[in-house]
Structure formats: C-alpha cells, structure tokens
Scaffold this motif. Structure first.
Motif, PDB file in Angstrom:
ATOM      1  N   PRO A   3       0.818  -1.195   0.000  1.00 24.87           N
ATOM      2  CA  PRO A   3       0.000   0.000   0.000  1.00 24.87           C
ATOM      3  C   PRO A   3       0.863   1.261   0.000  1.00 24.87           C
ATOM      4  N   THR A   4       0.446   2.237  -0.753  1.00 22.36           N
ATOM      5  CA  THR A   4       1.157   3.505  -0.768  1.00 22.36           C
ATOM      6  C   THR A   4       0.359   4.560  -0.023  1.00 22.36           C
ATOM      7  N   ASP A   5      -0.822   4.219   0.403  1.00 25.17           N
ATOM      8  CA  ASP A   5      -1.699   5.141   1.111  1.00 25.17           C
ATOM      9  C   ASP A   5      -1.581   4.888   2.605  1.00 25.17           C
ATOM     10  N   PRO A   6      -1.120   5.881   3.379  1.00 26.66           N
ATOM     11  CA  PRO A   6      -0.984   5.665   4.823  1.00 26.66           C
ATOM     12  C   PRO A   6      -2.318   5.389   5.508  1.00 26.66           C
ATOM     13  N   ASP A   7      -3.432   5.689   4.828  1.00 29.06           N
ATOM     14  CA  ASP A   7      -4.747   5.416   5.410  1.00 29.06           C
ATOM     15  C   ASP A   7      -5.291   4.063   4.973  1.00 29.06           C
ATOM     16  N   ALA A   8      -4.503   3.301   4.207  1.00 27.51           N
ATOM     17  CA  ALA A   8      -4.939   1.975   3.754  1.00 27.51           C
ATOM     18  C   ALA A   8      -5.115   1.075   4.970  1.00 27.51           C
ATOM     19  N   PRO A   9      -6.077   0.148   4.889  1.00 30.60           N
ATOM     20  CA  PRO A   9      -6.262  -0.769   6.027  1.00 30.60           C
ATOM     21  C   PRO A   9      -4.997  -1.584   6.280  1.00 30.60           C
ATOM     22  N   TRP A  17      -3.863  -1.578  13.487  1.00 33.91           N
ATOM     23  CA  TRP A  17      -4.370  -2.889  13.122  1.00 33.91           C
ATOM     24  C   TRP A  17      -5.453  -3.338  14.108  1.00 33.91           C
ATOM     25  N   ALA A  18      -5.214  -3.133  15.399  1.00 34.83           N
ATOM     26  CA  ALA A  18      -6.202  -3.497  16.414  1.00 34.83           C
ATOM     27  C   ALA A  18      -7.468  -2.652  16.257  1.00 34.83           C
ATOM     28  N   ALA A  19      -7.294  -1.372  15.982  1.00 35.29           N
ATOM     29  CA  ALA A  19      -8.457  -0.492  15.808  1.00 35.29           C
ATOM     30  C   ALA A  19      -9.308  -0.926  14.615  1.00 35.29           C
ATOM     31  N   ALA A  20      -8.684  -1.542  13.627  1.00 42.45           N
ATOM     32  CA  ALA A  20      -9.403  -2.005  12.435  1.00 42.45           C
ATOM     33  C   ALA A  20      -9.973  -3.419  12.604  1.00 42.45           C
TER      34      ALA A  20
END
Length: 138
Positions: A39-45, A132-135
């Motif tokens: 992923p290049t998006d820092p907001d990616a899951p 990761w935990a938040a997701a």
C-alpha cells in the motif's frame, strides 16, 4: 578566403552504427509499479500480512508478520550483551501469535505512555499494531 576554407578542419567522418550506440545513454531501468501488496496510502487498512505504509523506514514495506520474525534494532533490555540479541530473531524469545499481538495493539489504544516508548523493532511497529487493532485485527 580560399586559404581559410582549406585550413578549416573536415567535418567528422560518418560514425558506424555500433559507435553511435556506444555514445547513447543506456536504456532506463523500468520502474516497479506499486502493487496492491504494497500500500502507498498511509490510510490503507492494515492487515497482519499486508506490507505497511506507515511507521517509518524501519517498518514500511514489511508486514507485521515479517517484522515479528525480524531482529531488533537495539537491545530489548538495556545492558543485554549483543550475543543475546544482535542478529537474533525476536521469535527466539517471544511466542507471538496474531491473537496476542492483537491484544497488545489494543493496549496501545488506551495507553499512550506505552505507545511512546521506543520498540526494538522500530517505533512504527507499535503504531501499526494500534492501527491494526483499531481495524479489528484482520
């Protein structure tokens, strides 16, 4: 004037094709296209096996699963002799599982003090575990 023309150097002779090829710059290396695996998006899951796009150079591009199988950047306990930690896999001392790391990530959600302490695998690992935990630790 005729003397000047005679004194002027002849134009360069025609170069052979292989000589011209030697003068051309080499072809540029093809640039790797970003893939869905990185992923290049820092907001990616964030997933357990998905390469991270956050956390700084020591963790970016590596997954949580890869990081926990790595070696620490500094001693996990101050004063620990190098032969006990340097170039050793963290899994030699830790029996990390996805479930245990998910629980650890949840502690970082409510404990900013623990999150602020540097981790031997890089400070970005704690932030990644928290996200990761938040997701939902998927």
């Amino acid at each position: 004037m005729a003397e000047q023309a005679a004194a002027a150097p002849d134009p360069a002779p025609e170069a052979e094709p292989e000589e011209l090829a030697a003068l051309e710059p080499p072809p540029a290396e093809p640039q790797a296209e970003p893939t869905s695996a990185r992923p290049t998006d820092p907001d990616a899951p964030i997933g357990f096996t998905t390469p991270l796009a956050i956390g700084g150079p020591e963790v970016e591009g590596r997954s949580i699963a890869q990081l926990i199988d790595g070696s620490p950047l500094f001693p996990p306990i101050e004063g620990l002799p190098e032969e006990l930690w340097k170039e050793q896999k963290c899994s030699a001392c830790h029996n990390w599982t996805q479930e245990a790391l998910c629980e650890q990530g949840k502690t970082y959600q409510s404990n900013e003090e623990a999150l602020s302490k540097q981790h031997p695998l890089g400070g970005g690992l704690k932030r990644a575990l928290k996200a990761w935990a938040a997701a939902g630790c998927n």
